[in-house]
Design a protein around this motif. Structure first.
Motif, short mmCIF file in Angstrom:
data_model
loop_
_atom_site.label_atom_id
_atom_site.label_comp_id
_atom_site.label_asym_id
_atom_site.label_seq_id
_atom_site.Cartn_x
_atom_site.Cartn_y
_atom_site.Cartn_z
N THR A 277 13.63 6.83 27.83
CA THR A 277 12.92 6.13 28.70
C THR A 277 11.29 6.45 28.48
OG1 THR A 277 12.68 4.63 30.35
CG2 THR A 277 12.98 6.82 30.98
N ARG A 278 10.33 5.42 28.80
CA ARG A 278 9.23 5.81 28.73
C ARG A 278 8.71 5.61 30.44
NH1 ARG A 278 8.76 1.80 25.08
NH2 ARG A 278 7.29 3.08 23.99
N ARG A 279 7.62 5.93 30.90
CA ARG A 279 7.06 5.86 32.25
C ARG A 279 7.16 4.65 32.53
NH1 ARG A 279 5.84 9.79 35.45
NH2 ARG A 279 5.42 11.45 33.99
N LEU A 280 7.97 4.40 33.77
CA LEU A 280 8.10 2.96 34.19
C LEU A 280 7.36 2.76 35.51
CD1 LEU A 280 11.84 2.23 33.22
CD2 LEU A 280 9.77 1.56 31.64
N ASP B 163 16.27 11.74 37.65
CA ASP B 163 14.71 11.85 37.78
C ASP B 163 14.52 11.13 36.18
OD1 ASP B 163 12.22 12.14 37.55
OD2 ASP B 163 12.15 14.37 37.39
N VAL B 164 13.97 10.12 36.58
CA VAL B 164 13.31 9.19 35.31
C VAL B 164 11.98 9.13 35.10
CG1 VAL B 164 15.36 7.69 35.31
CG2 VAL B 164 13.33 7.03 36.49
N THR B 165 11.25 10.14 35.72
CA THR B 165 9.82 10.38 35.61
C THR B 165 9.34 10.90 34.31
OG1 THR B 165 9.58 12.20 37.02
CG2 THR B 165 9.58 10.15 37.80
N GLY B 166 10.19 11.82 33.95
CA GLY B 166 9.92 12.64 32.79
C GLY B 166 9.84 14.18 33.21
N GLU B 167 9.65 14.37 34.52
CA GLU B 167 8.98 15.68 35.19
C GLU B 167 10.01 16.82 34.88
OE1 GLU B 167 5.89 16.26 36.31
OE2 GLU B 167 5.60 14.19 36.09
N THR B 168 11.24 16.51 34.91
CA THR B 168 12.47 17.39 34.68
C THR B 168 13.23 16.74 33.23
OG1 THR B 168 13.83 16.43 36.14
CG2 THR B 168 12.58 18.24 36.92
N ARG B 169 13.67 17.79 32.69
CA ARG B 169 14.56 17.34 31.33
C ARG B 169 15.95 17.58 31.97
NH1 ARG B 169 18.78 16.95 27.58
NH2 ARG B 169 17.73 16.47 25.54
N PRO B 170 17.04 16.44 32.03
CA PRO B 170 18.41 16.93 32.54
C PRO B 170 18.83 17.90 31.49
CG PRO B 170 18.20 14.64 31.33
CD PRO B 170 16.68 15.28 31.43
N GLU B 171 19.97 18.50 32.10
CA GLU B 171 20.81 19.59 31.39
C GLU B 171 21.76 18.72 30.32
OE1 GLU B 171 20.54 22.69 31.30
OE2 GLU B 171 18.95 22.54 32.57
N ARG B 172 22.13 19.12 29.47
CA ARG B 172 23.30 18.45 28.58
C ARG B 172 24.46 18.64 29.36
NH1 ARG B 172 22.20 21.03 22.52
NH2 ARG B 172 20.79 19.50 21.89
N GLU B 173 25.12 17.36 29.71
CA GLU B 173 26.51 17.36 30.42
C GLU B 173 27.61 17.37 29.33
OE1 GLU B 173 26.55 14.82 34.13
OE2 GLU B 173 25.18 13.79 33.12
#
Length: 482
Positions: A389-392, A409-419
């Motif tokens: 996504t991009r910053r919405l 977190d969809v802000t881009g501040e943290t990158r999620p781990e691979r699940e």
């Protein structure tokens, strides 16, 4: 294999009415453009039978190629080691020393930001005794890669900069090439591609047909907000074919009939195995009994576009254009739709990148699905679900069917781990779980003694192309490879 996702829509699954004037030639349809359009929205220059003169041979396909050994060794030698592959995303390589790992079958690669504006890629193996240099998924701020077994060290461009106790090795050993083995890598439009070929098809030539459309989504402005890998008891080719046709949508995803035309959509085919479907959203399937009244799904889409559904005075046939206009004017997601065509604002643009990637593309976000072979078992495969996504605007999220958790977190501040998840309980959206059910039962069914071949309709031309292009590689008929 019945799940809640299967049972929930039992009442509407088979309530279809017959479609009048079913398309005998799906390639003929061009979706009517809106007021704002672009060249990349038009039809492709070539038809499928012009690219593959023998395409009719792929209407009937033997089940053997999907089960058992399923050409595993041949694919490793002639496909995965020859073609370009989507390895990851530039947003994971923001600074020098950032890296990620990409595995494809038994091969493991390190992709690293080796200098500002530069990406390097290597086989993930120490030249001493063969230990994998990295075992994790990501790293940040590295200045070198050091083997944990004997502390050999390699810089970010793969050069060996330390052989521990160097004097203990004979001269002929040290005369060997002890640097990491590089692979071709290309950063483009926010995406990272690799090729293990000695001399791959030039990148711009390989992706020429889809590049203008892909560029329009400005993927370099996007970042990962979800990454899930599910291990499926099915060959990777079966996984791929589930997402390479929309003929299944009315039965597998009956809820989509309230908001998507699942039959009258645009097919386009390109050289090198790539293709796309453009699915109009914001309109009712011709299979649905009521195509005039604004149903609950269309009302939701109107509200999402910043419009009051209660004030909409048209019928269902006008909702799609109203949403396009509403999004441009209201900017409900906080993004500017300049640079996107009217149809892109509503519709699901769905390209396939040969050999193993499909994308569901929207201005607000993209669902990337990648299908990878298991390193040892041809009757298993990996299904990667990656959401960009991009910053919405605050509180806004990518399209719901992509399965991003409410607390992500969809802000881009943290990158999620691979699940990583087994197939029987994946943390994914209802829509994608419906497809997962099909992957498992299709693979099981192809082992039946009651089935020796599968048959493909003209709505399944994308599968025909996938298999035709695959055979060019496996039969050493693909031009431009070394």
């Amino acid at each position: 294999m019945a799940t809640k996702a299967t049972d929930r829509y039992r009442a509407i699954r088979f309530n279809d009415r017959p479609i009048k004037d079913v398309m005998a030639d799906p390639e003929s349809l061009l979706l009517e453009p809106g007021e704002i359009t672009a060249d990349y929205e038009g039809k492709s220059d070539t038809r499928l039978d012009e690219i593959y003169p023998d395409i009719a041979d792929y209407r009937i396909v033997e089940t053997d190629r999907f089960i058992g050994d399923a050409d595993k060794k041949l694919e490793e030698e002639k496909l995965w080691s020859k073609t370009w592959l989507l390895a990851g995303f530039a947003s994971d390589l923001q600074d020098k020393g950032d890296w990620f790992r990409f595995d494809i079958g038994p091969q493991s690669l390190i992709i690293v930001r080796s200098a500002p504006g530069e990406v390097s890629a290597f086989f993930n193996v120490c030249k001493h005794r063969g230990n994998e240099l990295v075992q994790g998924d990501f790293g940040k701020g590295f200045d070198c890669f050091t083997c944990i077994v004997h502390s050999w060290r390699f810089n970010l461009k793969g050069k060996n900069v330390r052989v521990t106790d160097r004097e203990s090795f004979a001269k002929e050993v040290l005369d060997q090439d002890l640097d990491l083995t590089p692979v071709h890598v290309r950063e483009w439009n926010g995406l990272i591609f690799v090729s293990m070929a000695k001399t791959p098809i030039p990148f711009e030539e390989f992706y020429a047909g889809v590049m203008p459309m892909m560029e329009s989504y400005r993927i370099d402005e996007m970042y990962v907000v979800k990454e899930l890998t599910v291990e499926i008891p099915a060959n990777w080719k079966t996984l791929m074919t589930v997402f390479n046709e929309a003929y299944h949508a009315h039965a597998t995803h009956p809820q989509a009939k309230l908001m998507m035309d699942d039959h009258f959509y645009q097919y386009d085919f390109y050289p090198n195995g790539h293709n796309r479907n453009l699915f109009p959203l914001g309109m009712v399937s011709q299979r649905w009994p009521d195509t005039k009244h604004v149903n609950v799904a269309l009302a939701f889409m109107l509200e999402e576009a910043g419009l009051k559904a209660s004030r909409y005075r048209g019928d269902a046939t006008g909702v799609r254009r109203a949403i396009q206009q509403g999004k441009r004017e209201n900017k409900p997601f906080g993004i500017d739709y300049d640079g996107f065509t009217d149809n892109q604002i509503t519709d699901d643009w769905n390209p396939t990148l040969f050999p193993n990637v499909t994308l569901n593309m929207h201005p607000e976000g993209i669902l990337v699905m990648r299908f990878r072979p298991h390193p040892t078992d041809p009757e298993k495969g990996f299904w990667d679900n990656i959401v960009l996504t991009r910053r919405l605007a605050d509180g806004k999220r990518p399209p719901a069917y992509m399965g991003v958790d409410d607390d992500a977190d969809v802000t881009g501040e943290t990158r999620p781990e691979r699940e990583f998840s087994p197939f029987d309980n994946p943390p994914s959206s209802e829509l994608l779980i419906q497809d997962l059910d099909n992957m498992v039962t299709l693979h099981r069914g192809m082992k039946s003694r009651g089935l020796k071949h599968i048959v493909l309709s003209e709505q399944e031309r994308r599968i025909q192309q996938f298999l035709a292009e695959l055979d060019l590689y496996l039969n050493d008929k693909k031009a431009g490879l070394a």
